[in-house]
Design an enzyme around this catalytic site. Structure first.
Site, short mmCIF file in Angstrom:
data_model
loop_
_atom_site.label_atom_id
_atom_site.label_comp_id
_atom_site.label_asym_id
_atom_site.label_seq_id
_atom_site.Cartn_x
_atom_site.Cartn_y
_atom_site.Cartn_z
N HIS A 1 0.84 -1.21 0.00
CA HIS A 1 0.00 0.00 0.00
C HIS A 1 0.87 1.26 0.00
O HIS A 1 1.93 1.31 0.62
CB HIS A 1 -0.99 0.00 1.16
N ASP B 1 -0.16 4.34 0.99
CA ASP B 1 -0.50 5.35 2.00
C ASP B 1 0.20 5.12 3.32
O ASP B 1 0.68 4.01 3.62
CB ASP B 1 -2.01 5.42 2.21
N ASP C 1 6.12 0.90 7.54
CA ASP C 1 4.77 0.52 7.12
C ASP C 1 4.29 1.46 6.02
O ASP C 1 3.66 2.46 6.30
CB ASP C 1 3.84 0.56 8.32
N GLU D 1 -4.99 1.89 2.66
CA GLU D 1 -5.04 0.69 3.51
C GLU D 1 -5.19 1.05 4.98
O GLU D 1 -5.74 0.26 5.76
CB GLU D 1 -3.76 -0.14 3.30
N GLU D 2 -4.70 2.23 5.37
CA GLU D 2 -4.60 2.56 6.79
C GLU D 2 -5.90 3.10 7.39
O GLU D 2 -5.94 3.41 8.58
CB GLU D 2 -3.49 3.61 7.00
N GLU E 1 3.95 -6.57 3.92
CA GLU E 1 3.87 -6.07 5.29
C GLU E 1 5.21 -6.27 6.00
O GLU E 1 5.94 -7.22 5.69
CB GLU E 1 2.77 -6.81 6.07
N HIS F 1 4.10 3.03 12.61
CA HIS F 1 3.27 4.13 13.10
C HIS F 1 3.91 4.93 14.24
O HIS F 1 3.30 5.87 14.74
CB HIS F 1 1.88 3.64 13.56
#
Length: 367
Positions: A69, A71, A99, A129-130, A158, A335
């Site tokens: 992803h 984003d 991530d 995705e987030e 991932e 994150h």
């Protein structure tokens, strides 16, 4: 910014990270990715909104889908990126490094440099995705043209530290509500305390924790389930007997059961109370009983582990495609304000994927 996909992987990584792409704001990065991929004649490129698919069509006996992803969660004073040299090597520090722009960089680099792999490959770079599932780029791609996501095995980039993590847990969040009767706390006998009525629920949760390890084996991987109270709400004022109270519970369940079976299990366990389901996401079996997944696991050479948490492998499982998690970076940094990814982890993933995609189809039941 123009991305050089076939050049230095570490430079590409930093260039991707430094293009901000918070969820629903991926257009600049999507533009750069699309423009870079369209330079390569061996790829057929399709764009749907801010999601890009680039596929080889070489007539191979199997098709592997590799997805990442674009984003990130919101930037928190952690861009532009910078390199830190630590005792164990160089790290790129910045939003999205772990991530999952490390995985995106690996996939883009291999999409450009593997012109004639022994397996056809669909490279997917998707948006949103987030955040809430309604925005997820994989769902938009499936709605636009389900064949874009056809594959014999999907690999989600991932962060796994370059080991295979199979499948994923399902998750269910729900509230249980107790109802009482308000009264002045000086005359509490005139009411009924709803918060006190939460106690039997908490006892059930405590007994569940103490009763067993809750280990479930699926396709050779052992998942540990979790059932926890995560939030409690109740009360009107400091001198009022509360007329209502709620406890929010999160059930993380192994992929031996469907989402519907997990919900029925919880409804049976908590049949005495009003239950409101907040969200329910299906798990994914690891698919390590499939020849192509077994071949990939042998090629990587590390022992596959279960995925704790939920990832988009579940979406592929729902479509009937086995899927694994495999990518650079330590998920513990995802994150965080000091999010980072070890540079050599990208090299490890790129080598492993390239070697397997180009090694041929022996012992997979393919011709």
């Amino acid at each position: 910014m123009q991305l050089d996909l076939a050049g230095d992987l570490h430079v590409l990584f930093r260039d991707i990270v430094d293009i901000r792409s918070e969820s629903l704001h991926e257009e600049e990065l999507a533009d750069a990715v699309e423009a870079a991929l369209r330079q390569f004649d061996h790829l057929t490129v399709t764009r749907v909104s801010n999601s890009i698919v680039a596929a080889t069509n070489l007539g191979r006996d199997s098709r592997v889908l590799v997805a990442g992803h674009l984003d990130t969660v919101p930037v928190s004073d952690n861009l532009p990126s910078h390199v830190e040299t630590r005792d164990d090597g160089d790290y790129l520090v910045g939003r999205g490094t772990c991530d999952m722009k490390g995985g995106v960089a690996v996939a883009l680099h291999l999409a450009a440099t593997l012109a004639s792999p022994k397996r056809d490959v669909t490279w997917v770079f998707y948006e949103a995705e987030e955040i809430a599932a309604e925005h997820n780029g994989l769902l938009s791609l499936r709605s636009h043209d389900p064949s874009l996501l056809d594959c014999d095995l999907a690999i989600l980039m991932e962060p796994t530290g370059a080991i295979i993590e199979g499948g994923c847990q399902g998750t269910m969040r729900f509230t249980l509500t107790t109802e009482g009767q308000a009264a002045h706390s000086a005359r509490s006998w005139a009411g009924h305390n709803a918060i006190h009525d939460l106690l039997p629920i908490l006892h059930i949760l405590s007994d569940w924790q103490d009763g067993a390890d809750h280990l479930v084996e699926v396709d050779g991987l052992t998942y540990r389930e979790g059932l926890n109270a995560t939030m409690v709400q109740g009360g009107l004022a400091g001198n009022v007997v509360p007329p209502e109270a709620t406890v929010q519970i999160n059930y993380r369940f192994a992929p031996d059961k469907t989402a519907q079976q997990a919900e029925q299990l919880m409804r049976t366990m908590f049949a005495e109370w009003r239950m409101d389901v907040l969200d329910l996401s299906s798990p994914a079996r690891p698919g390590l009983d499939q020849p192509l997944a077994q071949s990939f696991a042998r090629s990587v050479g590390t022992t596959p582990m279960p995925k704790y948490g939920w990832t988009d492998v579940a979406r592929f499982f729902e479509m009937g495609h086995p899927a694994l998690n495999f990518g650079p970076g330590d998920a513990m940094y995802a994150h965080k304000a000091d999010e980072c990814c070890k540079m050599s982890s990208l090299d490890d993933c790129a080598r492993a994927l390239a070697s397997w995609l180009c090694e041929g189809s022996r012992d997979e039941g393919e011709s």
